[in-house]
Design a protein around this motif. Sequence first.
Motif, PDB file in Angstrom:
ATOM      1  N   UNK A 270       0.871  -1.082  -0.032  1.00 15.97           N
ATOM      2  CA  UNK A 270      -0.035   0.104   0.112  1.00 15.97           C
ATOM      3  C   UNK A 270       0.870   1.369  -0.103  1.00 15.97           C
ATOM      4  N   UNK A 271       0.319   2.366  -0.645  1.00 13.65           N
ATOM      5  CA  UNK A 271       1.092   3.499  -0.713  1.00 13.65           C
ATOM      6  C   UNK A 271       1.299   4.283   0.722  1.00 13.65           C
ATOM      7  N   UNK A 272       2.241   5.025   0.947  1.00 14.26           N
ATOM      8  CA  UNK A 272       2.280   5.783   2.100  1.00 14.26           C
ATOM      9  C   UNK A 272       2.563   7.211   1.672  1.00 14.26           C
ATOM     10  N   UNK A 273       1.708   8.129   2.143  1.00 11.45           N
ATOM     11  CA  UNK A 273       1.607   9.529   2.159  1.00 11.45           C
ATOM     12  C   UNK A 273       2.103  10.213   3.616  1.00 11.45           C
ATOM     13  N   UNK A 274       3.112  10.561   3.424  1.00  8.49           N
ATOM     14  CA  UNK A 274       3.923  11.140   4.778  1.00  8.49           C
ATOM     15  C   UNK A 274       3.148  11.904   5.575  1.00  8.49           C
ATOM     16  N   UNK A 275       2.251  12.911   5.004  1.00  5.17           N
ATOM     17  CA  UNK A 275       1.623  13.904   5.786  1.00  5.17           C
ATOM     18  C   UNK A 275       0.321  13.474   5.852  1.00  5.17           C
ATOM     19  N   UNK A 276      -0.126  12.341   5.410  1.00  2.00           N
ATOM     20  CA  UNK A 276      -1.451  11.866   5.377  1.00  2.00           C
ATOM     21  C   UNK A 276      -2.439  12.503   4.364  1.00  2.00           C
ATOM     22  N   UNK A 286       2.485   6.981  -3.760  1.00  2.08           N
ATOM     23  CA  UNK A 286       3.453   7.642  -2.794  1.00  2.08           C
ATOM     24  C   UNK A 286       3.164   8.994  -2.779  1.00  2.08           C
ATOM     25  N   UNK A 287       2.920   9.709  -1.427  1.00  3.57           N
ATOM     26  CA  UNK A 287       2.604  10.881  -1.190  1.00  3.57           C
ATOM     27  C   UNK A 287       1.611  11.785  -2.194  1.00  3.57           C
ATOM     28  N   UNK A 288       0.830  10.893  -2.718  1.00  2.00           N
ATOM     29  CA  UNK A 288      -0.274  11.174  -3.598  1.00  2.00           C
ATOM     30  C   UNK A 288      -1.532  10.793  -2.745  1.00  2.00           C
ATOM     31  N   UNK A 289      -2.466  11.965  -2.784  1.00  2.00           N
ATOM     32  CA  UNK A 289      -3.745  11.775  -2.152  1.00  2.00           C
ATOM     33  C   UNK A 289      -4.702  11.526  -3.037  1.00  2.00           C
ATOM     34  N   UNK A 290      -5.763  10.858  -2.994  1.00  2.00           N
ATOM     35  CA  UNK A 290      -6.997  10.792  -4.163  1.00  2.00           C
ATOM     36  C   UNK A 290      -8.012  11.401  -3.471  1.00  2.00           C
ATOM     37  N   UNK A 305      -0.929  15.399  -5.073  1.00  2.00           N
ATOM     38  CA  UNK A 305       0.404  15.191  -4.818  1.00  2.00           C
ATOM     39  C   UNK A 305       1.000  16.367  -3.884  1.00  2.00           C
ATOM     40  N   UNK A 306       1.424  15.892  -2.448  1.00  2.00           N
ATOM     41  CA  UNK A 306       1.841  16.773  -1.353  1.00  2.00           C
ATOM     42  C   UNK A 306       0.960  17.651  -0.867  1.00  2.00           C
ATOM     43  N   UNK A 307      -0.420  17.291  -0.726  1.00  4.37           N
ATOM     44  CA  UNK A 307      -1.693  18.076  -0.313  1.00  4.37           C
ATOM     45  C   UNK A 307      -2.501  17.298   0.657  1.00  4.37           C
ATOM     46  N   UNK A 308      -3.651  17.916   0.695  1.00  2.00           N
ATOM     47  CA  UNK A 308      -4.763  17.142   1.512  1.00  2.00           C
ATOM     48  C   UNK A 308      -5.941  17.298   0.942  1.00  2.00           C
ATOM     49  N   UNK A 309      -6.985  16.624   1.178  1.00  2.00           N
ATOM     50  CA  UNK A 309      -8.278  16.632   0.507  1.00  2.00           C
ATOM     51  C   UNK A 309      -9.340  17.531   1.386  1.00  2.00           C
TER      52      UNK A 309
END
Length: 376
Positions: A270-276, A286-290, A305-309
């Motif tokens: 599973x992908x890992x997003x450091x900042x959630x 990786x570090x890409x939110x959907x 990528x590199x952001x939040x939803x």
Amino acid sequence: MACRCLDEENIRTSATGKFREAVFFQYDKEVKIVGNSTTNPHFNVIEVCCKGWRRYEYDWSKCVPDCDDRCQENGFCLAGGICQCFDDFVLNYRNNCVPTCPLGCPHGRCYLNGTCLCDKGYELDGSRLFCQPQCNQTCGHNEVCLEPGKCSCAEGFVRGLRESAALGCQPICIPDCGYGHCVAPNQCECFPGYHKRINGTSCENGFYKRCENGFRANETTCVCQNGFRYDNNTASCLPDCGDNCENGVCISPGNCRCFNGYVRNREKCEAVCDRGCGFYGKCIAPNVCGCAIVPGPETSYQKCAMGLCSSLGRCRCLEGKVRFIDKCMSPDTVTTYASVDPTRANSSLILEFELLLGRHFILGGAERFHNSMWWL
């Protein structure tokens, strides 16, 4: 094709070595590996170093001597994987370089005259330079004394189970010999009418050009070993991990090596997003939110990528960052990003445009309609 492993400086280019499938060298999901073999028209294999050599980490085109876990200290590795100990050190029964008197005497103690007195359960070897385990009985064929009073199978040999245990330590061949039998560690003797594969040990007929991790049964059949599956692209048997290695590479049967940026979670990577990704997002790379209002297939998520939803299913960048297509970045890097890789930027823009249209319009036929429902 024989391995050419010669060079005056012992650092050389593996020009005619053996080959391994390029897929094993892929570590990033989006970066496909292309083979480097000039003899393979499909570029799906990579030339690897010969036995006793490994790739030089600072120059991937060269090979350097490799002694595996030997020669880790008190020695250096010579051409072909031969361990050469420093002065006053000697290669012991475990293929490790150990000191000799007066520097030291493992499992013993040194005297002033330079001789060694071994501890109980050990005795001096034939050279009288180091102490080795002592076994009361004589070890059998293909056995060695590795611990005091205990004989074990020598390297490359294994003791059989149940009825075959009476045969003692027998050689093992990896991979299996196929149409032949194992006569020494990784040395096969072929049955009449069969021959060894080039740069390999398995015995087979000569119809298949490749059948790695298997053996050629007849003109049209490559029989894979247990835990492997036949791959038409590479014409060889690749390790089988079932359907649980989408975000990684199956490097051995049931063993999936995750791509960079992915971690193993039970059976899958599973992908890992450091900042959630926040309460409303899902980490899809990786570090890409959907981002989406209603959970659905990963292909229907808006990339962030590199952001939040946000609660509206939209990408929200952190303070000081701006959003460019599907990525959050510093304002001064937008122009550079677009100019360095315009092809990737254009493809990302097209995908983003299609996803946004899907929120408001029904595109295409029934299948496209079904996918667009995730955005309603």
